[in-house]
Design a protein around this motif. Structure first.
Motif, PDB file in Angstrom:
ATOM      1  N   ILE A 304      -7.440  39.346  37.131  1.00  0.00           N
ATOM      2  CA  ILE A 304      -6.639  39.894  36.032  1.00  0.00           C
ATOM      3  C   ILE A 304      -5.871  41.123  36.490  1.00  0.00           C
ATOM      4  O   ILE A 304      -6.414  42.041  37.094  1.00  0.00           O
ATOM      5  CB  ILE A 304      -7.536  40.257  34.834  1.00  0.00           C
ATOM      6  CG1 ILE A 304      -8.160  38.994  34.228  1.00  0.00           C
ATOM      7  CG2 ILE A 304      -6.749  41.010  33.766  1.00  0.00           C
ATOM      8  CD1 ILE A 304      -9.175  39.275  33.143  1.00  0.00           C
ATOM      9  N   ASN A 305      -4.573  41.137  36.233  1.00  0.00           N
ATOM     10  CA  ASN A 305      -3.732  42.307  36.469  1.00  0.00           C
ATOM     11  C   ASN A 305      -2.493  42.175  35.594  1.00  0.00           C
ATOM     12  O   ASN A 305      -2.452  41.325  34.698  1.00  0.00           O
ATOM     13  CB  ASN A 305      -3.361  42.435  37.959  1.00  0.00           C
ATOM     14  CG  ASN A 305      -2.698  41.191  38.516  1.00  0.00           C
ATOM     15  OD1 ASN A 305      -1.972  40.478  37.802  1.00  0.00           O
ATOM     16  ND2 ASN A 305      -2.920  40.904  39.787  1.00  0.00           N
ATOM     17  N   ALA A 306      -1.483  42.974  35.840  1.00  0.00           N
ATOM     18  CA  ALA A 306      -0.280  42.940  34.996  1.00  0.00           C
ATOM     19  C   ALA A 306       0.455  41.617  35.079  1.00  0.00           C
ATOM     20  O   ALA A 306       1.220  41.265  34.181  1.00  0.00           O
ATOM     21  CB  ALA A 306       0.662  44.082  35.398  1.00  0.00           C
ATOM     22  N   GLN A 307       0.236  40.851  36.141  1.00  0.00           N
ATOM     23  CA  GLN A 307       0.945  39.589  36.333  1.00  0.00           C
ATOM     24  C   GLN A 307       0.105  38.364  35.974  1.00  0.00           C
ATOM     25  O   GLN A 307       0.614  37.247  35.998  1.00  0.00           O
ATOM     26  CB  GLN A 307       1.404  39.449  37.798  1.00  0.00           C
ATOM     27  CG  GLN A 307       2.574  40.335  38.174  1.00  0.00           C
ATOM     28  CD  GLN A 307       2.171  41.782  38.345  1.00  0.00           C
ATOM     29  OE1 GLN A 307       1.167  42.089  38.967  1.00  0.00           O
ATOM     30  NE2 GLN A 307       2.963  42.692  37.773  1.00  0.00           N
ATOM     31  N   TYR A 308      -1.172  38.557  35.604  1.00  0.00           N
ATOM     32  CA  TYR A 308      -2.005  37.379  35.359  1.00  0.00           C
ATOM     33  C   TYR A 308      -3.110  37.672  34.356  1.00  0.00           C
ATOM     34  O   TYR A 308      -3.807  38.695  34.445  1.00  0.00           O
ATOM     35  CB  TYR A 308      -2.640  36.901  36.668  1.00  0.00           C
ATOM     36  CG  TYR A 308      -3.528  35.693  36.466  1.00  0.00           C
ATOM     37  CD1 TYR A 308      -2.983  34.444  36.197  1.00  0.00           C
ATOM     38  CD2 TYR A 308      -4.921  35.808  36.518  1.00  0.00           C
ATOM     39  CE1 TYR A 308      -3.792  33.337  35.989  1.00  0.00           C
ATOM     40  CE2 TYR A 308      -5.733  34.706  36.324  1.00  0.00           C
ATOM     41  CZ  TYR A 308      -5.166  33.469  36.049  1.00  0.00           C
ATOM     42  OH  TYR A 308      -5.965  32.378  35.837  1.00  0.00           O
ATOM     43  N   PHE A 309      -3.263  36.758  33.411  1.00  0.00           N
ATOM     44  CA  PHE A 309      -4.399  36.767  32.490  1.00  0.00           C
ATOM     45  C   PHE A 309      -4.883  35.326  32.376  1.00  0.00           C
ATOM     46  O   PHE A 309      -4.080  34.423  32.116  1.00  0.00           O
ATOM     47  CB  PHE A 309      -3.985  37.316  31.126  1.00  0.00           C
ATOM     48  CG  PHE A 309      -5.149  37.587  30.228  1.00  0.00           C
ATOM     49  CD1 PHE A 309      -5.944  38.707  30.425  1.00  0.00           C
ATOM     50  CD2 PHE A 309      -5.467  36.722  29.188  1.00  0.00           C
ATOM     51  CE1 PHE A 309      -7.038  38.959  29.598  1.00  0.00           C
ATOM     52  CE2 PHE A 309      -6.547  36.971  28.363  1.00  0.00           C
ATOM     53  CZ  PHE A 309      -7.336  38.095  28.567  1.00  0.00           C
ATOM     54  N   PRO A 310      -6.164  35.056  32.567  1.00  0.00           N
ATOM     55  CA  PRO A 310      -6.611  33.677  32.742  1.00  0.00           C
ATOM     56  C   PRO A 310      -6.743  32.838  31.473  1.00  0.00           C
ATOM     57  O   PRO A 310      -6.987  31.631  31.567  1.00  0.00           O
ATOM     58  CB  PRO A 310      -7.981  33.842  33.407  1.00  0.00           C
ATOM     59  CG  PRO A 310      -8.457  35.181  32.949  1.00  0.00           C
ATOM     60  CD  PRO A 310      -7.236  36.028  32.840  1.00  0.00           C
ATOM     61  N   VAL A 311      -6.590  33.449  30.297  1.00  0.00           N
ATOM     62  CA  VAL A 311      -6.779  32.716  29.041  1.00  0.00           C
ATOM     63  C   VAL A 311      -5.436  32.551  28.329  1.00  0.00           C
ATOM     64  O   VAL A 311      -4.685  33.518  28.182  1.00  0.00           O
ATOM     65  CB  VAL A 311      -7.778  33.447  28.128  1.00  0.00           C
ATOM     66  CG1 VAL A 311      -7.925  32.707  26.799  1.00  0.00           C
ATOM     67  CG2 VAL A 311      -9.141  33.561  28.809  1.00  0.00           C
ATOM     68  N   SER A 312      -5.157  31.346  27.900  1.00  0.00           N
ATOM     69  CA  SER A 312      -3.916  31.105  27.152  1.00  0.00           C
ATOM     70  C   SER A 312      -4.025  31.704  25.749  1.00  0.00           C
ATOM     71  O   SER A 312      -5.061  31.588  25.085  1.00  0.00           O
ATOM     72  CB  SER A 312      -3.653  29.601  27.026  1.00  0.00           C
ATOM     73  OG  SER A 312      -3.360  29.040  28.286  1.00  0.00           O
ATOM     74  N   ARG A 313      -2.928  32.316  25.306  1.00  0.00           N
ATOM     75  CA  ARG A 313      -2.904  32.938  23.972  1.00  0.00           C
ATOM     76  C   ARG A 313      -1.610  32.585  23.257  1.00  0.00           C
ATOM     77  O   ARG A 313      -0.587  32.333  23.880  1.00  0.00           O
ATOM     78  CB  ARG A 313      -3.048  34.462  24.109  1.00  0.00           C
ATOM     79  CG  ARG A 313      -4.392  34.902  24.687  1.00  0.00           C
ATOM     80  CD  ARG A 313      -4.517  36.407  24.835  1.00  0.00           C
ATOM     81  NE  ARG A 313      -3.691  36.896  25.925  1.00  0.00           N
ATOM     82  CZ  ARG A 313      -3.717  38.158  26.367  1.00  0.00           C
ATOM     83  NH1 ARG A 313      -4.534  39.030  25.798  1.00  0.00           N
ATOM     84  NH2 ARG A 313      -2.948  38.548  27.346  1.00  0.00           N
ATOM     85  N   ASN A 314      -1.706  32.583  21.940  1.00  0.00           N
ATOM     86  CA  ASN A 314      -0.520  32.311  21.099  1.00  0.00           C
ATOM     87  C   ASN A 314       0.134  30.979  21.487  1.00  0.00           C
ATOM     88  O   ASN A 314       1.318  30.913  21.830  1.00  0.00           O
ATOM     89  CB  ASN A 314       0.497  33.447  21.208  1.00  0.00           C
ATOM     90  CG  ASN A 314      -0.085  34.786  20.795  1.00  0.00           C
ATOM     91  OD1 ASN A 314      -0.847  34.868  19.839  1.00  0.00           O
ATOM     92  ND2 ASN A 314       0.250  35.830  21.534  1.00  0.00           N
ATOM     93  N   VAL A 315      -0.659  29.927  21.417  1.00  0.00           N
ATOM     94  CA  VAL A 315      -0.170  28.578  21.710  1.00  0.00           C
ATOM     95  C   VAL A 315      -0.111  27.792  20.404  1.00  0.00           C
ATOM     96  O   VAL A 315      -1.105  27.709  19.680  1.00  0.00           O
ATOM     97  CB  VAL A 315      -1.094  27.862  22.714  1.00  0.00           C
ATOM     98  CG1 VAL A 315      -0.628  26.418  22.926  1.00  0.00           C
ATOM     99  CG2 VAL A 315      -1.120  28.608  24.042  1.00  0.00           C
ATOM    100  N   ARG A 316       1.053  27.228  20.100  1.00  0.00           N
ATOM    101  CA  ARG A 316       1.238  26.429  18.893  1.00  0.00           C
ATOM    102  C   ARG A 316       1.559  24.991  19.279  1.00  0.00           C
ATOM    103  O   ARG A 316       2.498  24.729  20.041  1.00  0.00           O
ATOM    104  CB  ARG A 316       2.377  26.979  18.024  1.00  0.00           C
ATOM    105  CG  ARG A 316       2.067  28.311  17.355  1.00  0.00           C
ATOM    106  CD  ARG A 316       3.182  28.674  16.384  1.00  0.00           C
ATOM    107  NE  ARG A 316       3.305  27.654  15.350  1.00  0.00           N
ATOM    108  CZ  ARG A 316       4.446  27.369  14.728  1.00  0.00           C
ATOM    109  NH1 ARG A 316       5.557  27.991  15.065  1.00  0.00           N
ATOM    110  NH2 ARG A 316       4.470  26.454  13.792  1.00  0.00           N
ATOM    111  N   ILE A 317       0.755  24.077  18.749  1.00  0.00           N
ATOM    112  CA  ILE A 317       0.941  22.643  19.000  1.00  0.00           C
ATOM    113  C   ILE A 317       1.100  21.977  17.648  1.00  0.00           C
ATOM    114  O   ILE A 317       0.172  21.977  16.839  1.00  0.00           O
ATOM    115  CB  ILE A 317      -0.283  22.066  19.752  1.00  0.00           C
ATOM    116  CG1 ILE A 317      -0.460  22.765  21.106  1.00  0.00           C
ATOM    117  CG2 ILE A 317      -0.132  20.558  19.936  1.00  0.00           C
ATOM    118  CD1 ILE A 317      -1.767  22.424  21.809  1.00  0.00           C
TER     119      ILE A 317
END
Length: 412
Positions: A304-317
């Motif tokens: 995890i850093n400013a360029q990467y977060f491992p969990v998807s968020r705010n996804v609309r299907i």
């Protein structure tokens, strides 16, 4: 009167110099057999140039354009002008474009390079139109990417076709501002991939006959984080082929080698994604897979850093047509991720649902207990719609999947 003729000639000459054809100061035309002249022209090209290649087949080792402005490479049509790199002896790409502003390529077929067929790197205002990128044999000897803009801004890929890539047929990576429309991708590992890219729209495409149809990924250790991706009005179907990604760079822990045969759409470790009004049909392992970086690497949290977060968020299907065949495709039984999906179906005792969610959310990082901490929104109708596979407990005695989509159902 004696000054009139010289003056007229001078004016005509000035007009020729100041009114370039189609907005280009230099227009160069070549035909089959001019390969050496074309290669030399690429090396000496100046700003505001158009290279026109007449109908026919051209054989090249590789071609390169660098540090230029206002360039157009055009053929007579993708079915007429063919650039063949099958005898390539050196170079990683068929055509390599780097640090070009206002680049347009139209009306060509590129085929059979050892590496990527068309790579556009660190460029701005890129249009790739009516370009076909083809390897006839879909196996690990193919290059990784067919159409490959990376580290670019303002990219348009339209009316293109990609076939046989051992990674992604159409790939946009680490870029900002991208549109992929009216394209087709067939017999690649991934039909189309949007990776670590922001402000992208993917619509009116057909991705079919690949290992997986459409991927939206963020991967660690890259220069930027992706997000704000919309995919709509696409037909993503019959993606059930074996995964033939290369070992090494394309088959690593984080690579597309993890894509199980039979996946329509995979969303991994990215945010602000909207997937709607698509026909996602006959991808017979899962219509949509929503997974975190932890699913492929338990140590994803360390990245995890400013360029990467491992969990998807705010996804609309929402409002997609989702259909799946009655059985897994045969290649899934020979694939490491595919075997996980097969085991889940066997444990359920019924067909695996259309939407597979790994269930790994930010509670893992915060020790929270919210049922939907990452604002996942699923608005789909139908039976056997959803499964939370509770991936952190897979293989344990107390493993219990969740079939209730209610915590992830939200108002528009």
């Amino acid at each position: 009167m004696k000054y009139l003729l010289p003056l007229l000639c001078f004016c005509l000459l000035a007009a020729c110099q100041q009114a370039p054809k189609d907005g280009y100061l230099t227009v160069l035309r070549f035909g089959p057999g001019d390969e050496q002249k074309i290669a030399e022209a690429f090396l000496t090209l100046r700003d505001s140039s158009r290279i026109e290649l007449q109908a026919g087949t051209y054989k090249f080792d590789n071609l390169s354009l660098m540090r230029l402005r206002h360039i157009h490479l055009s053929g007579a049509g993708a079915d007429k002008t063919i650039l063949d790199f099958s005898e390539q002896r050196q170079g990683g790409e068929g055509i390599r474009v780097a640090e070009v502003k206002n680049f347009l390529i139209t009306g060509l077929t590129l085929r059979e390079s050892k590496g990527d067929l068309l790579k556009v790197n660190k460029s701005d205002s890129v249009i790739i139109r009516n370009v076909h990128a083809i390897w006839q044999h879909s196996d690990s000897t193919s290059g990784g990417y067919g159409i490959y803009p990376v580290l670019c801004t303002n990219v348009l890929v339209e009316d293109c076709y990609a076939q046989g890539a051992s990674d992604a047929g159409i790939y946009v990576g680490q870029s900002d501002g991208a549109v992929v429309r009216r394209c087709k991708a067939f017999r690649n590992v991934a039909g189309c991939e949007i990776e670590n890219t922001t402000n992208a729209e993917v619509y009116d495409n057909e991705f079919y006959g690949n290992t997986a149809g459409f991927l939206v990924f963020d991967l660690p250790d890259l220069s930027r984080r992706g997000g704000k991706v919309k995919a709509y009005n696409n037909h993503i179907h019959d993606n059930n082929e074996r995964n033939f990604a290369k070992a090494g760079s394309f088959g690593t822990t984080w690579g597309v080698g993890n894509a199980a045969p039979g996946c329509g759409v995979i969303i991994q470790a990215t945010s602000d994604v909207e997937l709607y009004n698509n026909r996602i049909q006959n991808n017979n392992s899962t219509a949509i897979a929503l997974v975190s970086g932890f699913f492929v690497d338990p140590k994803a949290g360390e990245k995890i850093n400013a360029q990467y977060f491992p969990v998807s968020r705010n996804v609309r299907i929402h409002d997609n047509t989702l259909e799946m065949g009655p059985a897994f495709p045969e290649p899934v039984f020979h694939h490491h991720t595919g075997k996980v999906l097969v085991a889940i179906e066997q444990a359920l005792g019924k067909r695996i649902p259309l939407i597979v969610y790994d269930g790994i959310n930010t509670n893992v990082l915060t020790q929270g207990t919210a049922p939907n901490p990452d604002s996942l929104c699923i608005q789909q109708k139908g039976d056997n719609l959803f499964i939370n596979i509770n991936a952190l407990k897979l293989g344990q005695k107390d493993w219990q999947p969740g079939m209730d989509v209610t915590p992830f159902t939200c108002a528009r």
